[in-house]
Motif scaffolding. Structure first.
Motif, PDB file in Angstrom:
ATOM      1  N   LEU A   1       1.124  15.558  -0.525  1.00  0.00           N
ATOM      2  CA  LEU A   1       1.184  14.120  -0.673  1.00  0.00           C
ATOM      3  C   LEU A   1       2.251  13.730  -1.686  1.00  0.00           C
ATOM      4  N   GLU A   2       2.611  12.453  -1.671  1.00  0.00           N
ATOM      5  CA  GLU A   2       3.574  11.973  -2.651  1.00  0.00           C
ATOM      6  C   GLU A   2       2.911  11.854  -4.024  1.00  0.00           C
ATOM      7  N   ARG A   3       3.728  11.770  -5.046  1.00  0.00           N
ATOM      8  CA  ARG A   3       3.216  11.691  -6.403  1.00  0.00           C
ATOM      9  C   ARG A   3       2.310  10.478  -6.580  1.00  0.00           C
ATOM     10  N   GLY A   4       1.099  10.734  -7.070  1.00  0.00           N
ATOM     11  CA  GLY A   4       0.153   9.653  -7.305  1.00  0.00           C
ATOM     12  C   GLY A   4      -0.616   9.207  -6.077  1.00  0.00           C
ATOM     13  N   GLU A   5      -0.312   9.783  -4.913  1.00  0.00           N
ATOM     14  CA  GLU A   5      -0.994   9.388  -3.679  1.00  0.00           C
ATOM     15  C   GLU A   5      -2.326  10.123  -3.574  1.00  0.00           C
ATOM     16  N   ALA A   6      -3.388   9.396  -3.283  1.00  0.00           N
ATOM     17  CA  ALA A   6      -4.728   9.981  -3.213  1.00  0.00           C
ATOM     18  C   ALA A   6      -4.983  10.554  -1.829  1.00  0.00           C
TER      19      ALA A   6
ATOM     20  N   ILE B   1       0.798  -1.229   0.000  1.00  0.00           N
ATOM     21  CA  ILE B   1       0.000   0.000   0.000  1.00  0.00           C
ATOM     22  C   ILE B   1       0.829   1.277   0.000  1.00  0.00           C
ATOM     23  N   ALA B   2       2.118   1.210   0.269  1.00  0.00           N
ATOM     24  CA  ALA B   2       2.947   2.416   0.381  1.00  0.00           C
ATOM     25  C   ALA B   2       2.915   3.237  -0.904  1.00  0.00           C
ATOM     26  N   PRO B   3       2.983   4.564  -0.800  1.00  0.00           N
ATOM     27  CA  PRO B   3       2.906   5.405  -1.993  1.00  0.00           C
ATOM     28  C   PRO B   3       4.112   5.283  -2.921  1.00  0.00           C
TER      29      PRO B   3
ATOM     30  N   GLY C   1       3.277  -0.781  -3.885  1.00  0.00           N
ATOM     31  CA  GLY C   1       2.118   0.058  -4.129  1.00  0.00           C
ATOM     32  C   GLY C   1       1.528  -0.018  -5.521  1.00  0.00           C
ATOM     33  N   GLU C   2       2.133  -0.800  -6.392  1.00  0.00           N
ATOM     34  CA  GLU C   2       1.724  -0.792  -7.796  1.00  0.00           C
ATOM     35  C   GLU C   2       0.322  -1.374  -7.983  1.00  0.00           C
ATOM     36  N   ARG C   3       0.090  -2.565  -7.463  1.00  0.00           N
ATOM     37  CA  ARG C   3      -1.207  -3.197  -7.625  1.00  0.00           C
ATOM     38  C   ARG C   3      -2.291  -2.393  -6.904  1.00  0.00           C
ATOM     39  N   PHE C   4      -1.964  -1.881  -5.729  1.00  0.00           N
ATOM     40  CA  PHE C   4      -2.918  -1.084  -4.967  1.00  0.00           C
ATOM     41  C   PHE C   4      -3.346   0.154  -5.758  1.00  0.00           C
ATOM     42  N   ARG C   5      -2.369   0.812  -6.385  1.00  0.00           N
ATOM     43  CA  ARG C   5      -2.671   2.023  -7.155  1.00  0.00           C
ATOM     44  C   ARG C   5      -3.445   1.667  -8.429  1.00  0.00           C
TER      45      ARG C   5
END
Length: 411
Positions: A319-324, A226-228, A401-405
């Motif tokens: 937030l970090e890049r791509g983090e919702a 889950i990490a960004p 975090g790839e699959r989660f994103r």
């Protein structure tokens, strides 16, 4: 040594009214950990990559772009300048050495990309979480050595005698040192549970045994998923690893007896033995039962709690890049877990007489120091290059975090 208790008399040992909790079979905890690890390995696998494809190629992470580096390359840059002037050489050798820059020193290390099609490289590329599993096996191996080394160092005086004196010194410092106002008595807390709250203490005994290893492994698996970004995950992993090594060093040179193993006249009860709550990971020939200082139960819990609070985003404007951005419900949930989990572990380790308050205090200081200096592990990256070259393997692109994103969650 005089009895080190804040009360002038030792309270009478109450009788156990609750029945001993059911005992887990020896295979249950290892099965839990293995299930978590291999579950994480499957959940974070590289989708679309085939181990036995004719030309697997090099995978580019969708999270970090085309310049996505391997898990070590992202930490310590290697100079690829000058490669355009050496195209004939590249054409001949295909793999230029890496130029690592470390502490002002330039080092040449092997480029393992030539091994990307080896079967073990392909397996790692398909299941990159295997690297994390390898790191924690190393950690556990070092821990298993602490008891052996400590016994060797204190063989002359007797390890149990030394550990008992250290445990009593901790009690004396808590009661008479400059921090004594901040340390409530461990004995009073355990006695509160023993008088009318024994069922709750039974729950804490089981929590002490079951949460530490499976819970920490579960957190590592969850945060990898889950990490960004992988650099964020790697910071947490390095912090926990450095905390481990500092704690392991302390275990070796400062063996400390937990309160439950002190002589009975000091008023502590061995509730773990009553409830058969000794973890399989904390028993056996090479396990260090005299490693109370610092408390890694609380050290892990504190690090996990801080990470969960960071993940909530509640104290971050950017937030970090791509983090919702998370909803307030999720923010409150993460904040509650981030504060509640360390508090529960602190209550557990003290009520079961497995640790002193000072153990938790020192564990907190170790985690903070490890976080501030976790980049010290960068010095091992050149050695890792050579180690991988000897094994003829290339590190995989992290899938953190790839699959989660990809699934578009906003947890």
């Amino acid at each position: 040594m005089d009895l080190l208790v804040k009360n002038s008399t030792t309270p009478e040992e109450p009788r156990w009214n609750s029945k001993p909790a059911w005992k887990l079979p020896g295979w249950a905890e290892p099965l839990m950990v293995v299930t978590i690890l291999f579950g994480a390995m499957v959940m974070t696998r590289r989708r679309g990559y085939r181990i036995f494809a004719a030309k697997p190629g090099v995978y580019k992470s969708t999270l970090n772009g085309d310049d996505s580096a391997r898990s070590s390359d992202e930490l310590l840059a290697h100079d690829e300048g000058g490669e355009d002037d050496a195209q004939e050489y590249i054409a001949a050798t295909k793999n230029m050495p890496k130029t690592r820059k470390l502490l002002g020193i330039t080092l040449k290390t092997p480029n393992t990309s030539q091994f990307k099609n080896n079967i073990h490289s392909r397996i790692l590329q398909r299941f990159p979480f295997l690297i994390e599993m390898f790191y924690w096996v190393i950690n556990y191996g070092f821990y298993r050595m602490t008891a052996i080394l400590s016994n060797e160092i204190f063989a002359g005086r007797g390890i149990w005698t030394v550990a008992e004196s250290h445990g009593l010194a901790v009690l004396d410092f808590e009661q008479h040192g400059f921090l004594s106002p901040f340390f409530p008595g461990e004995q009073e807390i355990q006695q509160w549970f023993m008088h009318g709250h024994q069922d709750a203490l039974t729950v804490l005994n089981k929590a002490y045994a079951l949460i530490h290893i499976p819970g920490t492994v579960g957190f590592i698996a969850w945060y990898y998923y889950i990490a960004p970004s992988h650099p964020t995950f790697a910071t947490v992993r390095r912090t926990m690893t450095l905390t481990n090594f500092m704690a392991f060093t302390t275990f070796i040179f400062y063996p400390c007896m937990p309160p439950r193993l002190l002589p009975k006249e000091y008023g502590f009860l061995n509730t773990v033995r009553h409830d058969d709550a000794q973890s399989v990971w904390m028993s056996g020939k090479y396990v260090n039962s005299l490693a109370a200082m610092p408390s890694m139960h609380f050290g892990y819990a504190f690090c996990i709690g801080c990470t969960i609070i960071y993940h909530s985003g509640i104290f971050r404007r950017k937030l970090e890049r791509g983090e919702a951005r998370k909803s307030w419900a999720w923010k409150v949930f993460y904040l509650s877990v981030g504060v509640g989990y360390p508090a529960m572990i602190l209550t557990t380790i003290v009520a079961t007489a497995n640790h002193y308050f000072l153990d938790a205090w020192n564990a907190t200081m170790f985690v903070l120091l490890a976080f501030m200096s976790n980049k010290v592990f960068y010095v091992f990256i050149p050695l890792e290059d050579w180690f991988l070259w000897v094994l003829r393997v290339e590190l995989p692109v992290p899938s953190t975090g790839e699959r989660f994103r990809e699934l578009g969650y906003r947890l």
